[in-house]
Design an enzyme around this catalytic site. Structure first.
Site, PDB file in Angstrom:
ATOM      1  N   HIS A 188       1.818   4.594  -4.442  1.00  0.00           N
ATOM      2  CA  HIS A 188       1.795   3.140  -4.594  1.00  0.00           C
ATOM      3  C   HIS A 188       0.564   2.637  -3.850  1.00  0.00           C
ATOM      4  O   HIS A 188       0.155   3.200  -2.837  1.00  0.00           O
ATOM      5  CB  HIS A 188       3.026   2.493  -3.958  1.00  0.00           C
ATOM      6  CG  HIS A 188       4.315   2.816  -4.643  1.00  0.00           C
ATOM      7  ND1 HIS A 188       5.344   1.912  -4.755  1.00  0.00           N
ATOM      8  CD2 HIS A 188       4.754   3.951  -5.238  1.00  0.00           C
ATOM      9  CE1 HIS A 188       6.362   2.473  -5.405  1.00  0.00           C
ATOM     10  NE2 HIS A 188       6.032   3.716  -5.696  1.00  0.00           N
TER      11      HIS A 188
ATOM     12  N   ALA B   6      -2.168  -8.208  -8.981  1.00  0.00           N
ATOM     13  CA  ALA B   6      -2.130  -6.795  -9.375  1.00  0.00           C
ATOM     14  C   ALA B   6      -2.961  -6.514 -10.630  1.00  0.00           C
ATOM     15  O   ALA B   6      -3.532  -5.434 -10.765  1.00  0.00           O
ATOM     16  CB  ALA B   6      -0.677  -6.358  -9.580  1.00  0.00           C
TER      17      ALA B   6
ATOM     18  N   ASP C 160       3.608  -7.553  -0.794  1.00  0.00           N
ATOM     19  CA  ASP C 160       4.402  -8.728  -0.418  1.00  0.00           C
ATOM     20  C   ASP C 160       3.662  -9.650   0.535  1.00  0.00           C
ATOM     21  O   ASP C 160       2.747  -9.230   1.238  1.00  0.00           O
ATOM     22  CB  ASP C 160       5.713  -8.267   0.237  1.00  0.00           C
ATOM     23  CG  ASP C 160       6.751  -7.962  -0.822  1.00  0.00           C
ATOM     24  OD1 ASP C 160       6.804  -8.698  -1.832  1.00  0.00           O
ATOM     25  OD2 ASP C 160       7.502  -6.994  -0.646  1.00  0.00           O
TER      26      ASP C 160
ATOM     27  N   GLU D 220      11.760   7.166  -6.159  1.00  0.00           N
ATOM     28  CA  GLU D 220      10.820   6.560  -5.207  1.00  0.00           C
ATOM     29  C   GLU D 220      11.230   6.910  -3.786  1.00  0.00           C
ATOM     30  O   GLU D 220      12.405   6.847  -3.439  1.00  0.00           O
ATOM     31  CB  GLU D 220      10.844   5.029  -5.374  1.00  0.00           C
ATOM     32  CG  GLU D 220       9.925   4.331  -4.385  1.00  0.00           C
ATOM     33  CD  GLU D 220      10.036   2.827  -4.438  1.00  0.00           C
ATOM     34  OE1 GLU D 220       9.638   2.233  -5.454  1.00  0.00           O
ATOM     35  OE2 GLU D 220      10.519   2.239  -3.446  1.00  0.00           O
TER      36      GLU D 220
END
Ligand code: FAD
Length: 288
Positions: free
Chosen positions: A78, A128, A110, A18
């Protein structure tokens, strides 16, 4: 169509990396240098994060497309539920799909500092699993979702959190990438509990090799991961010696990864913080 699940059918050790999108051209050039270093070890895929509060929207998009086109490494972007309604989301993801980026790490995002409830965008999504379901309706993306070996920080209970993970998988996710952890038993327990409630997709452990004490203290506090006492103390004892911190972090991550491999994990996802030298050494050691 490319799918995350295909990567984990390989006979050899599978790893992924990542990265986050830097804000400057120099930073971006550096990311390409770092990926060049790791490319020879054949990462299954590289994933490009989406800034908290959606504030790297274009950077994520541009970098994911550029890596996909220039590096010949499967690339995932993402994407979070933050700050966008259905039409905006559709336009964004359709553009990435048209450019060939078909792997998505689908997340809620977040909470901003000081907020204790998610601010659902008008005509957007709150969790999600809703995003996964919608993205599937837009394009046949392959999707990864987040799992939490030590429970998501907002979840009422571990059991609730696992049921919510199951919703995301049932909505269409192909794999789970876990939050970082430093205690492998938490991961083994998490996988066992997930299997018991019928989550069958690969659950890929997320590993962040420690390179900086303050950084790891901040991240673990934010995401609710535990830093083992002995490891933490060892880092504190060497606080002013950055080489020693890096060595401790690398040795710990290597031991962690070797143990995970011994337990037959499908692969390992590395949180690179845009530095690949430690990951390269760990992967080389595992592959030998
Ligand atoms: P959800 O799965 O929606 O869960 C959020 C909370 O709500 C959990 O407590 C869950 O138990 C609960 N919940 C879920 N579904 C329901 C439901 N249907 N009903 C009631 N409760 C529910 N953040 C970024 O901003 N950008 C990134 O690029 C990014 N990448 C990440 C990559 C990985 C591998 C991981 C592990 C995390 C990443 N994050 C990123 C952080 C992530 O956005 C946060 O952890 C966020 O707080 C939760 O995201 P989620 O997708 O797990 O949310």
């Amino acid at each position: 169509m490319i799918s995350f699940s295909d990567f984990y059918k390989a006979d050899e050790f599978v790893f992924s990396v990542e990265i986050f999108p830097p804000k400057t051209p120099e930073g971006i050039a550096k990311v390409f240098d770092e990926l060049q270093q790791i490319r020879e070890l054949k990462p299954a895929f590289v994933s490009v994060t989406y800034g908290a509060m959606g504030n790297t929207r274009e950077l994520t998009e541009d970098l994911a497309i550029a890596i996909h086109k220039k590096m010949d490494i499967p690339t995932a972007f993402h994407f979070t539920c933050v700050g966008a309604g259905r039409e905006e989301i559709k336009k964004y993801v359709q553009h990435l799909a048209a450019e060939g980026v078909q792997l998505v790490v689908a997340l809620r995002g977040d909470l901003p500092k000081g907020q204790n409830a998610f601010d659902t965008p008008a005509d957007g999504f709150c969790y999600a699993n809703e995003l996964v379901e919608y993205l599937k309706s837009v394009h046949p993306f392959s999707m990864a979702v987040a799992g939490y070996p030590e429970k998501h920080i907002e979840a009422e209970s571990f059991a609730d959190d696992l049921l919510n993970l199951k919703r995301k998988v049932e909505a269409g996710a192909d794999i789970v990438l876990t939050q970082l952890f430093y205690n492998n038993d938490c991961y083994y327990d998490f996988v066992e509990r997930a299997r018991k409630i019928g989550i069958t997709v690969p659950i890929i452990p997320g590993i962040l090799p420690i390179v900086n004490l303050k950084q790891v203290e901040k991240i673990t506090t934010l995401c609710g991961a535990t830093l083992p006492k002995d490891l933490h103390q060892n880092l504190i004892n060497n606080e002013n010696d950055s080489d020693a911190i890096k060595k401790i972090g690398e040795e710990f991550a290597l031991e962690q990864c070797l143990d995970l491999v011994k337990h037959g994990v499908p692969g390992i996802h590395f949180y690179s913080m845009n530095k690949t030298d430690t990951i390269k050494r760990i992967v080389t050691e595992i592959k030998n």
